[in-house]
Design an enzyme around this catalytic site. Structure first.
Site, short mmCIF file in Angstrom:
data_model
loop_
_atom_site.label_atom_id
_atom_site.label_comp_id
_atom_site.label_asym_id
_atom_site.label_seq_id
_atom_site.Cartn_x
_atom_site.Cartn_y
_atom_site.Cartn_z
N LEU A 62 -2.07 -9.36 -12.91
CA LEU A 62 -1.02 -8.22 -11.87
C LEU A 62 -1.34 -7.18 -10.35
CD1 LEU A 62 1.99 -6.84 -12.90
CD2 LEU A 62 0.68 -5.45 -13.80
N VAL A 72 0.70 -8.81 -7.50
CA VAL A 72 2.16 -7.84 -7.45
C VAL A 72 1.91 -6.56 -6.65
CG1 VAL A 72 4.71 -7.59 -8.52
CG2 VAL A 72 2.80 -9.65 -8.98
N GLU A 73 1.62 -6.30 -7.92
CA GLU A 73 1.29 -4.16 -7.01
C GLU A 73 0.52 -4.36 -5.84
OE1 GLU A 73 2.23 -1.90 -8.62
OE2 GLU A 73 2.34 -2.52 -10.89
N SER A 74 -0.56 -4.52 -5.72
CA SER A 74 -1.36 -4.66 -4.14
C SER A 74 -1.66 -5.12 -3.47
CB SER A 74 -2.46 -3.53 -4.49
OG SER A 74 -2.96 -4.41 -5.55
N TYR A 128 10.13 -7.19 -10.17
CA TYR A 128 8.78 -6.98 -10.71
C TYR A 128 8.72 -7.47 -11.64
CZ TYR A 128 4.40 -4.27 -12.08
OH TYR A 128 3.31 -3.57 -12.06
#
Length: 523
Positions: free
Chosen positions: A130, A133-135, A239
């Protein structure tokens, strides 16, 4: 006949004599005797085998893989639908392999730690990806929505899940604390959405309320309520497919011809508790690390030291832990440098704290002061940075200075925040986008401004312009309109550039900053 018997008997005796001499018998076994011998031989061989230890082939498990990417890949089992959004992101990752190479390098210190925490929870291993994708595994990432860290927590959600945020420390960037908080939040959402991980992941991105409303809307319309059928914001609609796509690419990297830099499948970091406030430069020295390396592993600390109260743990390479603890003990657990300061006229605790890049609370604590009253001539003990602050290159002030110095236009202005200012009003005043204004200053449009704060404003010049900065010293008889006319600029710009008030009185000797187009002045 009699002779024949005598001859046979003589041969038989001769045979017996030969057997006794050589201890060798040559016989022809019956079928029954042959089976008996074979059975005995098999039994003997079996007994020999039991005496020798058997060498069994090693059991292949995710945990004994050499590369942590393979450890994750072996445990991912979320369905990968033939969905256009998934196809789009999969194609993007495969067309931009350098992005995943960069992500892999950033993830190297942290991915094993995160993987173990995900495994301990018994939740899908896709969640270990994750932060991709997030950062993009940037531990200092900060979004336009005020989300920070690997797991991109906004301030309110971070506090709700135990991530402290203060002048010294931001738990949203603490790799260990934020990972625990993110997994707590995901497990909460998974339970809230009756075990549907796609709904939980969507809610992690956009909030549980919005996902519940989308589900209720579909139910009322008689439509399916699975993630793919919901009407969600564009960012959220992409997302979940993005996570599924990157998981598919990692799981089947050989199939797609993707090569990821290997990450050792072994623990490389360890949390240590000094139990004292630590100057990061001193901690780096104790551990035998560069200051920038220590800061990169401990991105939660905003300034030059750990928090004086509460959070002072450090994430160190396992190979450096013993050296750190030994040096700390040999230096009597000294974690910070303290200087003696004599109070001068006009001083206040707030001014002294600001001057020494610390807080009033720290000075109060160091001097056992409850209030804010101090007197001229009084001596105070002030915890100070071991090195010049500019050397703490990954501290919040230095990261901000680097960001604001990056060229974003032709003319760089400074706007000092006054009462009533907001990103919106300032952007309208300067004719720029309020979201860009926030980004130029390392902030979100939702972040509060403080009076006296300096904001960088970038302006674009006209096409073909050549902008240069000059400083003009005002002479007798000068006026703003005259100076503006001479240098082909507007009076309004002169006022903005120099933070002057309208109808301001200018005096001889006063210096003004101007951004002039040399092509116009030459003409």
């Amino acid at each position: 006949m009699k002779f024949r018997y005598v001859l046979v008997g003589s041969m038989f005796l001769a045979g017996c004599q030969l057997t006794g001499q050589d201890d060798v018998a040559t016989t022809t076994n019956t079928p029954d005797q042959q089976e008996t011998l074979q059975a005995k031989e098999a039994a003997t061989n079996q007994q020999a085998e039991t005496l020798e230890p058997k060498v069994e082939a090693p059991v292949i498990t995710p945990q004994n893989q050499e590369d942590v990417w393979n450890r994750i890949a072996m445990q991912m089992d979320m369905p990968v639908p033939e969905n256009e959004r998934v196809k789009y992101y999969r194609s993007w990752y495969l067309k931009h392999p350098q992005h995943l190479h960069t992500v892999s390098k950033r993830a190297e210190p942290f991915l094993h730690l995160i993987t173990e925490k995900v495994e301990e929870r018994g939740i899908p291993l896709e969640i270990a990806l994750l932060p991709v994708v997030e950062s993009s595994f940037d531990q200092f990432a900060y979004s336009h929505g005020r989300a920070a860290g690997l797991w991109q927590f906004v301030p309110e959600t971070g506090r709700r899940f135990g991530l402290e945020q203060n002048w010294w420390y931001d738990g949203r960037r603490d790799v260990v604390a934020s990972t625990d908080a993110a997994l707590d939040l995901l497990e909460y959402l998974h339970k809230k959405f009756d075990g549907d991980w796609l709904h939980a992941l969507a809610a992690y991105n956009t909030g549980e309320g919005r996902v519940f409303r989308a589900i209720r809307k579909n139910k009322a319309a008689g439509k399916p309520t699975d993630f793919w059928s919901l009407s969600l914001p564009k960012e959220t609609s992409g997302y979940v497919p993005k996570l599924i796509a990157v998981a598919d690419v990692v799981k089947n990297k050989e199939k797609y011809g993707l090569v990821l830099p290997a990450i050792a499948n072994q623990p490389v970091l360890e949390v240590v508790e000094p139990n004292v406030q630590m100057d990061l430069a001193l901690a780096a020295s104790y551990a035998g690390l560069s200051l920038s390396k220590l800061q990169s592993l401990n991105p939660a600390y905003n300034h030059w030291a750990t928090a004086p109260d509460g959070n002072n743990q450090l994430l160190l390479p396992k190979a450096n832990v013993e050296q750190f603890t030994t040096n700390l003990a040999e230096n009597n657990n000294q974690g910070i440098k303290v200087t003696r300061y004599k109070v001068k006229g006009g001083d206040s605790l707030g001014l002294i704290a600001q001057r020494h890049n610390t807080t009033v609370k720290v000075i109060q604590r160091a001097n056992s002061i409850r209030g804010t009253n101090i007197r001229v001539g009084q001596h105070l003990l002030i915890p100070v940075a071991l090195k010049d602050e500019s050397q703490y290159s990954l501290s919040a002030p230095q990261r901000l200075a680097k960001m604001t110095s990056k060229k974003r236009g032709d003319v760089k202005l400074t706007h000092k925040v006054t009462k009533g200012d907001s990103f919106w009003t300032i952007s309208r005043k300067h004719g720029v986008s309020h979201s860009e204004l926030a980004r130029w200053n390392g902030m979100s449009p939702k972040d509060p401004l403080r009076i006296g704060q300096d904001l960088v404003v970038w302006k674009k010049a006209e096409e073909g312009a050549r902008i240069r900065t000059i400083f003009y010293k005002i002479r007798e008889g000068d006026s703003l309109s005259g100076i503006a006319s001479r240098y082909k600029v507007s009076v309004t710009d002169l006022i903005k550039w120099n933070s002057l008030k309208k109808n301001a009185y200018i005096q001889p000797g006063q210096q003004l900053k101007l951004y002039i187009d040399v092509t116009k002045v030459s003409a």
